[in-house]
Design a protein around this motif. Structure first.
Motif, PDB file in Angstrom:
ATOM      1  N   GLN A  65       0.827  -1.204   0.000  1.00 17.65           N
ATOM      2  CA  GLN A  65       0.000   0.000   0.000  1.00 17.65           C
ATOM      3  C   GLN A  65       0.868   1.264   0.000  1.00 17.65           C
ATOM      4  OE1 GLN A  65      -3.312  -0.618  -0.366  1.00 17.65           O
ATOM      5  NE2 GLN A  65      -3.309   1.572  -0.905  1.00 17.65           N
ATOM      6  N   LEU A  66       1.897   1.250   0.832  1.00 21.28           N
ATOM      7  CA  LEU A  66       2.796   2.410   0.902  1.00 21.28           C
ATOM      8  C   LEU A  66       3.439   2.690  -0.450  1.00 21.28           C
ATOM      9  CD1 LEU A  66       4.696   1.897   4.291  1.00 21.28           C
ATOM     10  CD2 LEU A  66       3.178   3.782   3.702  1.00 21.28           C
ATOM     11  N   VAL A  67       3.834   1.621  -1.119  1.00 23.06           N
ATOM     12  CA  VAL A  67       4.475   1.783  -2.420  1.00 23.06           C
ATOM     13  C   VAL A  67       3.448   2.301  -3.435  1.00 23.06           C
ATOM     14  CG1 VAL A  67       5.612   0.555  -4.325  1.00 23.06           C
ATOM     15  CG2 VAL A  67       6.265   0.077  -1.965  1.00 23.06           C
ATOM     16  N   ALA A  68       2.242   1.716  -3.404  1.00 21.76           N
ATOM     17  CA  ALA A  68       1.190   2.137  -4.335  1.00 21.76           C
ATOM     18  C   ALA A  68       0.853   3.617  -4.142  1.00 21.76           C
ATOM     19  CB  ALA A  68      -0.052   1.270  -4.144  1.00 21.76           C
ATOM     20  N   ASP A  69       0.846   4.067  -2.876  1.00 16.19           N
ATOM     21  CA  ASP A  69       0.509   5.471  -2.585  1.00 16.19           C
ATOM     22  C   ASP A  69       1.730   6.388  -2.633  1.00 16.19           C
ATOM     23  OD1 ASP A  69      -1.966   4.426  -2.119  1.00 16.19           O
ATOM     24  OD2 ASP A  69      -1.860   4.540   0.067  1.00 16.19           O
ATOM     25  N   ASP A  70       2.861   5.793  -2.950  1.00 19.90           N
ATOM     26  CA  ASP A  70       4.121   6.536  -2.987  1.00 19.90           C
ATOM     27  C   ASP A  70       4.408   7.196  -1.636  1.00 19.90           C
ATOM     28  OD1 ASP A  70       6.417   7.229  -4.207  1.00 19.90           O
ATOM     29  OD2 ASP A  70       5.625   8.992  -5.248  1.00 19.90           O
ATOM     30  N   LYS A  71       4.182   6.450  -0.560  1.00 22.45           N
ATOM     31  CA  LYS A  71       4.319   7.038   0.785  1.00 22.45           C
ATOM     32  C   LYS A  71       5.432   6.414   1.611  1.00 22.45           C
ATOM     33  CE  LYS A  71      -0.067   9.213   1.703  1.00 22.45           C
ATOM     34  NZ  LYS A  71      -1.472   8.850   1.854  1.00 22.45           N
ATOM     35  N   LEU A  72       6.230   5.580   0.968  1.00 22.15           N
ATOM     36  CA  LEU A  72       7.363   5.001   1.701  1.00 22.15           C
ATOM     37  C   LEU A  72       8.315   6.138   2.064  1.00 22.15           C
ATOM     38  CD1 LEU A  72       8.326   2.081   2.471  1.00 22.15           C
ATOM     39  CD2 LEU A  72       9.883   2.248   0.536  1.00 22.15           C
ATOM     40  N   PRO A  73       8.639   6.315   3.360  1.00 20.98           N
ATOM     41  CA  PRO A  73       9.490   7.447   3.752  1.00 20.98           C
ATOM     42  C   PRO A  73      10.774   7.495   2.931  1.00 20.98           C
ATOM     43  CG  PRO A  73       8.715   6.238   5.680  1.00 20.98           C
ATOM     44  CD  PRO A  73       8.279   5.460   4.480  1.00 20.98           C
TER      45      PRO A  73
END
Ligand SMILES: Nc1ncnc2c1ncn2[C@@H]1O[C@H](COP(=O)(O)OP(=O)(O)OP(=O)(O)O)[C@@H](O)[C@H]1O
Ligand SMILES: [Mg+2]
Length: 250
Positions: A65-73
């Motif tokens: 999900q983080l990768v899909a939302d481009d939200k990986l710190p």
């Protein structure tokens, strides 16, 4: 040296019961033990009396999900993220650490994530004296190779010849897949006075190394019925005593 022991067998044969009592018995030798619940449908945390909030399956989804939302710190690689999370979700108790695998990968390929996870867990395993894995019923985990680097495979079987036949098939499949176990043992469960000779005879005929015969025990089934952690069973319990004997040889 770490010793990795996996418990397998058909559905309902007593894998989780045996895993729980084995962990109890081995915890007399060492507390440096990692218990892995590799059955997506398992109740091992309950039988061990441990509460678990998050599983490997959850962190796999979270990362996706983080990768899909481009939200990986920024500055954190996916591998670092997984490593950190795994340390977070391992539950430490005074007797052992517990890691729950949770649901397996769904459709869509997270092959690289799964490979990293496997590497991280393999690495982590090296810091323990024992790793005990309660696997899901059947042989799929063998063909999917989620059970890797196992030293000792213990197949829990019912007392029937057909049940023991499954143990034989697991042995054969492992050979075909070139999975190298150092040892493969069978534990026959719910054995009684009437069938115990037959169990031995059948195991011998099938070329199986039978390391224990466990009786049916009312108290064990009662613990399960009322949802009491089996880990807390009295040390004089006849089944526990037998598992303790088995643990001595592992
Ligand atoms: N020796 C025994 N005496 C009495 N009851 C037992 C014994 N072994 C297992 N049981 C009971 O049999 C049931 C199945 O055992 P268990 O859950 O350990 O099997 P399992 O192989 O892990 O099943 P699954 O394939 O669903 O994961 C449980 O209710 C358990 O309490
Ligand atoms: Mg089980």
């Amino acid at each position: 040296m770490t010793k990795i022991i996996a418990i397998s067998g058909k559905g309902g044969t007593g894998k989780t019961m045996f895993s729980t009592l084995l962990v109890k018995a081995l915890s007399k030798k060492t507390h440096n033990m990692l218990v892995v619940d590799a059955d997506p449908d398992s109740n091992l945390p309950e039988t061990l009396g441990v509460e678990v909030e998050l599983t490997i399956g959850d962190i796999r989804e979270e990362l996706k999900q983080l990768v899909a939302d481009d939200k990986l710190p920024a500055g954190i690689s996916k591998q670092d993220y997984l490593l950190g999370k795994i340390y977070e979700i391992i539950v430490e108790t005074e007797n052992f650490d517990l890691l729950v695998m949770g649901r397996p990968e769904g459709s869509g390929c997270y092959c690289s994530v799964n490979n990293w996870l496997r590497q991280i867990i393999d690495n982590l395993a090296k810091s323990y004296d024992y790793v005990i894995i309660d696997t899901e019923a059947g042989l799929e985990h063998l063909s999917r190779r989620t059970t890797q680097n196992v030293d000792t495979m213990i197949v829990v079987s019912d007392a029937s010849k057909r049940g023991l036949g499954t143990a034989k098939r697991i042995k054969k499949l492992a050979n075909e897949l070139e999975i190298k176990f150092k040892e493969i043992y069978v534990v026959a469960n719910k054995v009684n006075d009437e069938n115990k000779d037959m169990v031995e005879k059948n195991a011998k005929e099938l070329g199986l190394n039978l390391i224990g015969k466990l009786p049916y025990n009312e108290e064990i089934s009662k613990y399960d019925l009322i949802g009491k952690p089996l880990f807390d069973i009295d040390e004089n319990n006849e089944v526990y005593k037998k598992v303790e004997e088995i643990a001595k040889s592992l």
